[in-house]
Scaffold this active site. Structure first.
Site, short mmCIF file in Angstrom:
data_model
loop_
_atom_site.label_atom_id
_atom_site.label_comp_id
_atom_site.label_asym_id
_atom_site.label_seq_id
_atom_site.Cartn_x
_atom_site.Cartn_y
_atom_site.Cartn_z
N HIS A 306 1.76 7.47 -0.95
CA HIS A 306 0.29 7.68 -1.32
C HIS A 306 0.25 7.70 -3.06
O HIS A 306 1.28 8.41 -3.38
CB HIS A 306 -0.21 8.82 -0.82
N ASP A 363 -3.64 6.62 6.84
CA ASP A 363 -3.80 5.41 7.53
C ASP A 363 -2.63 5.03 8.63
O ASP A 363 -2.95 4.14 9.55
CB ASP A 363 -3.65 4.12 6.62
#
Length: 428
Positions: A306, A363
């Site tokens: 991320h 996700d």
């Protein structure tokens, strides 16, 4: 005077004020940099640039912390619901029962779309991506509500906020129904926010659709986890467009378009495609990870890493639990979940991924839940937008109230040709 940073250039030293937030994050105020030195900063992707001061969302990427208005995401996901979190983001405090009940009632009263708006859906091809349709319909709302589009009018902002939050589930469901060639299902005011959306998605005039409370709660948690995430690409887009004093509908439409990108909201679809590829090949998670580490192999591990989090994404932990719970309640097994858990287990012990701080992000498991409850892959990002909506609106509202608000206008370092004379056609 507080702390200052000193910058020396061409023999001249200037003092740059240091701003400190409530969580002790510090930033250098460069507002007068160009006027005093002639310099600008160069920061591709704005990785080190702060465009605003905000009181909405706090993230500590190193420690894996996410808080909305000071409340830890773990507590909100466990004890709250999406409408309460939406109120919190928009108003800064948790609502009293009467306020929340009134908010929910306002949303029910505005959940229907204007009948003329149905023509928008029918004008698109059946295979049009629902994010393209959704962005267009949200933008078109500004033509239906021209009486309430002034960003400086609090009542205009209030009613536009209610209309967007109320109608977004209807817009999302209609995008799906249009793609299937099925009739649109009107909202049902007897149902809660998430149950109403699921009913509009999956009911038909021929068959009654009974919403599973476990599925509705799983969706509610997913929306909470997506509700805001500081100054990401789509949120920054909403703020940038809003800085021009564009109305709320136009600004949110721009956010939907930004979220559509595969680097942003489309990542959970990429995870599902990766897991399906592994299942189709019949290889183990460990074998797939070895291929990902091979410089000569084009495969990538999706759903890990991320931009902000350099630790385990706190939302990923919650989603993993919700994923396992909803599949258990639905009495369903999932080969993709098995593969995902194997990948996670191997990657978290592999030095290659650990040293690069590649941990599961939001996700990684969310697409498995969406797939389990029947949401088609191209609708994943639409649900992301539905969840992110209150955060976008809160950020837009905060921008409009900011006395330092200026139209967004980044600078550049020009690298093109220097001055040259125009060449006539016969001389080229």
């Amino acid at each position: 005077m507080g702390e200052v940073a000193k910058l020396t250039f061409n023999g001249k030293t200037i003092d740059l004020p240091v701003i400190e937030g409530t969580e002790h994050e510090k930033g250098i105020d460069l507002a007068k940099l160009r006027s005093e030195t002639g310099l600008i900063t160069y920061d591709p992707g704005y990785m080190n640039s702060g465009a605003c001061q905000s009181s909405i969302t706090y993230i500590d990427g190193e420690a894996g912390i996410l808080r909305y208005r000071g409340y830890p995401i773990e507590e909100l996901a466990e004890r709250s619901n999406f409408l309460e979190v939406s109120w919190l983001l928009l108003n800064g405090e948790l609502p009293a029962k009467g306020a929340l009940d009134g908010f929910a009632q306002d949303l029910r009263m505005h959940s229907m779309l204007h009948e003329d708006m149905k023509a928008f859906f029918n004008a698109f091809p059946k295979n049009a991506h629902p994010m393209a349709v959704g962005a267009a319909v949200v933008n078109a709302m500004s033509t239906f509500y021209q009486d309430s589009s002034d960003p400086s009018n609090p009542e205009h902002v209030r009613i536009s906020t209610i209309r967007l939050l109320a109608k977004m589930p209807t817009i999302a469901a209609y995008c799906y129904k249009h793609s299937k060639g099925q009739p649109f299902i009107y909202p049902n005011n007897r149902l809660d926010y998430c149950s109403n959306f699921l009913h509009m998605m999956f009911a038909t005039p021929c068959d009654e659709y009974v919403v599973d409370p476990a599925v509705a709660r799983a969706l509610d948690v997913l929306l909470i986890l997506h509700a805001d995430h500081e100054q990401n690409c789509s949120t920054s887009t909403v703020r940038m467009v809003g800085s021009s004093l564009a109305n709320l509908f136009a600004s949110i439409s721009a956010g939907v378009a930004a979220l559509w990108g595969p680097r942003h909201g489309g990542a959970n679809q990429a995870v599902i495609e990766m897991l399906e590829e592994i299942a189709a090949e019949g290889i183990s998670g460990k074998t797939f990870l070895e291929k990902c580490k091979d410089k000569n192999d084009t495969r990538r591990l999706m759903g890990f890493g991320h931009r902000v989090y350099k630790n385990y994404d706190p939302r990923a932990k919650i989603i993993k639990t919700v994923c396992m719970d909803v599949l258990s309640r639905m009495k369903r097994s999932s080969r993709l979940l098995d593969i995902a858990m194997e990948l996670e287990g191997v990657a978290l012990k592999d030095e290659y991924f650990v040293t690069r701080k590649l941990y599961p992000n939001v996700d990684f498991y969310s697409g498995i839940i969406y797939q389990a409850i029947g949401i088609p892959t191209d609708m994943f990002t639409v649900l992301f937008a539905m969840g992110r909506l209150p955060g976008w609106i809160a950020q837009w509202q905060e921008l409009q109230k900011d006395p330092t608000n200026k139209i967004g206008r980044p600078r550049q370092i020009y690298t093109g040709a220097t001055k040259r004379a125009y060449s006539p056609m016969d001389k080229r």
